[in-house]
Design a protein around this motif. Sequence first.
Motif, short mmCIF file in Angstrom:
data_model
loop_
_atom_site.label_atom_id
_atom_site.label_comp_id
_atom_site.label_asym_id
_atom_site.label_seq_id
_atom_site.Cartn_x
_atom_site.Cartn_y
_atom_site.Cartn_z
N SER A 269 2.30 -65.71 13.88
CA SER A 269 2.82 -65.46 15.24
C SER A 269 1.82 -64.65 16.08
O SER A 269 2.00 -64.50 17.29
N GLN A 270 0.79 -64.16 15.41
CA GLN A 270 -0.24 -63.39 16.13
C GLN A 270 -1.36 -64.33 16.61
O GLN A 270 -1.59 -65.38 16.02
N PRO A 271 -2.05 -63.95 17.68
CA PRO A 271 -3.18 -64.78 18.14
C PRO A 271 -4.35 -64.69 17.15
O PRO A 271 -4.59 -63.66 16.53
N GLY A 272 -5.04 -65.78 17.03
CA GLY A 272 -6.19 -65.79 16.15
C GLY A 272 -6.50 -67.21 15.68
O GLY A 272 -5.75 -68.16 15.94
N LYS A 273 -7.59 -67.33 14.96
CA LYS A 273 -8.02 -68.63 14.45
C LYS A 273 -8.03 -68.69 12.93
O LYS A 273 -7.74 -69.74 12.36
N VAL A 274 -8.36 -67.57 12.30
CA VAL A 274 -8.44 -67.54 10.84
C VAL A 274 -7.51 -66.44 10.34
O VAL A 274 -7.64 -65.27 10.73
N PHE A 275 -6.59 -66.82 9.45
CA PHE A 275 -5.59 -65.90 8.91
C PHE A 275 -5.80 -65.81 7.39
O PHE A 275 -5.62 -66.79 6.67
N ASP A 276 -6.21 -64.63 6.96
CA ASP A 276 -6.58 -64.44 5.55
C ASP A 276 -5.43 -63.74 4.81
O ASP A 276 -5.15 -62.56 5.05
N VAL A 277 -4.78 -64.49 3.92
CA VAL A 277 -3.70 -63.92 3.09
C VAL A 277 -4.11 -63.93 1.62
O VAL A 277 -3.26 -63.77 0.74
N SER A 278 -5.40 -64.09 1.34
CA SER A 278 -5.83 -64.14 -0.05
C SER A 278 -5.53 -62.84 -0.78
O SER A 278 -5.33 -62.83 -1.99
N SER A 279 -5.50 -61.72 -0.03
CA SER A 279 -5.02 -60.44 -0.56
C SER A 279 -3.78 -60.07 0.24
O SER A 279 -3.90 -59.49 1.34
N PRO A 280 -2.60 -60.44 -0.23
CA PRO A 280 -1.41 -60.32 0.61
C PRO A 280 -1.05 -58.90 1.01
O PRO A 280 -0.29 -58.71 1.98
N ASN A 281 -1.58 -57.91 0.31
CA ASN A 281 -1.31 -56.51 0.71
C ASN A 281 -2.28 -56.02 1.79
O ASN A 281 -2.12 -54.92 2.31
N LEU A 282 -3.31 -56.83 2.08
CA LEU A 282 -4.30 -56.46 3.12
C LEU A 282 -4.72 -57.73 3.84
O LEU A 282 -5.78 -58.29 3.65
N VAL A 283 -3.82 -58.22 4.73
CA VAL A 283 -4.10 -59.47 5.44
C VAL A 283 -4.94 -59.18 6.68
O VAL A 283 -4.92 -58.06 7.23
N THR A 284 -5.69 -60.19 7.10
CA THR A 284 -6.55 -60.03 8.27
C THR A 284 -6.43 -61.25 9.16
O THR A 284 -6.09 -62.35 8.71
N VAL A 285 -6.72 -61.03 10.43
CA VAL A 285 -6.69 -62.11 11.42
C VAL A 285 -8.00 -62.05 12.21
O VAL A 285 -8.43 -60.98 12.66
N LYS A 286 -8.64 -63.20 12.38
CA LYS A 286 -9.87 -63.26 13.14
C LYS A 286 -9.73 -64.24 14.29
O LYS A 286 -9.05 -65.25 14.19
#
Length: 286
Positions: A269-286
């Motif tokens: 639901s957040q803006p971005g192109k790449v959503f990294d959930v490979s470490s689900p306790n530390l997700v990132t959005v680029k």
Amino acid sequence: MSAGGGAVDRPDPAPAGGYDADGHDPDSGGAESAEVTAAAERAAARRARLRRGREPRESRVVAAWRSTRVRIGVLVGAVLLIAFGLVAWFTPLLSVRTVDVEGLAAVPEEQVLQALQVPDGLSMLRLDTDAMAEQVSQLPKVRSVRVQRVFPSTVRVTVAERTPVLYFDSPDGAHLLDCDSVEFAIEPPAPGVPKLVTDHPGGTDAVTKAAVAVMAAIPIPLRDQVGVGAVVARSVSDIALELRDGRTVLWGGTVDSARKAAVVGPLLSQPGKVFDVSSPNLVTVK
């Protein structure tokens, strides 16, 4: 003679021998009564014994008669049951007249009927339903099958078909993979089935199996609403989902897939192109 000169009446003494004035023994009446009572009791006891003697004999006769009837009834019932069983087993009385096939979508019913090979005129009792189910399960698009007898004359076949979760391209066409990583068909995939991109795709390939496992863990809204266009699997621990709207979800491996599935929905639901959930306790959005 009294002093007054008058006579005084005195009771006569009891006669010797204990008898009264009439010559009867005063105790004889009680003895006779006791003897009569005793005789009556003895007679009643004899009658009771006679009745008790007759009743067991009558009960034994009735019980024997009833027991004989029961034995005859059981014997007749057993004979009739055996006769019916022989008729049902060796004659077409209970032969198959109807075959009901349920659960078909992609598999033609004619293929299922041909695989069943129901013998004409064979009794339902002699059908080998396990062998029939095994024959149907050999059809490539059949995942599981159950064959049941429905008396008096119907065979019910319940089929669970294989459905594609991924496909990969090859020189001979598109190979469809189901949730068990089974390649069950070579044909164009249905709309919405994601493409698998990996170096050595195939049902026995470990990376392919990991990609299929990731697809099984993806939340239904992500699959149905956003849509996965392709699954890019570089290794068992490096799997990415290319969404149909151009965004990418870096999933990683199959470890913690339940946690990744829980966080990926809100993250998208957040803006971005790449959503990294490979470490689900530390997700990132680029």
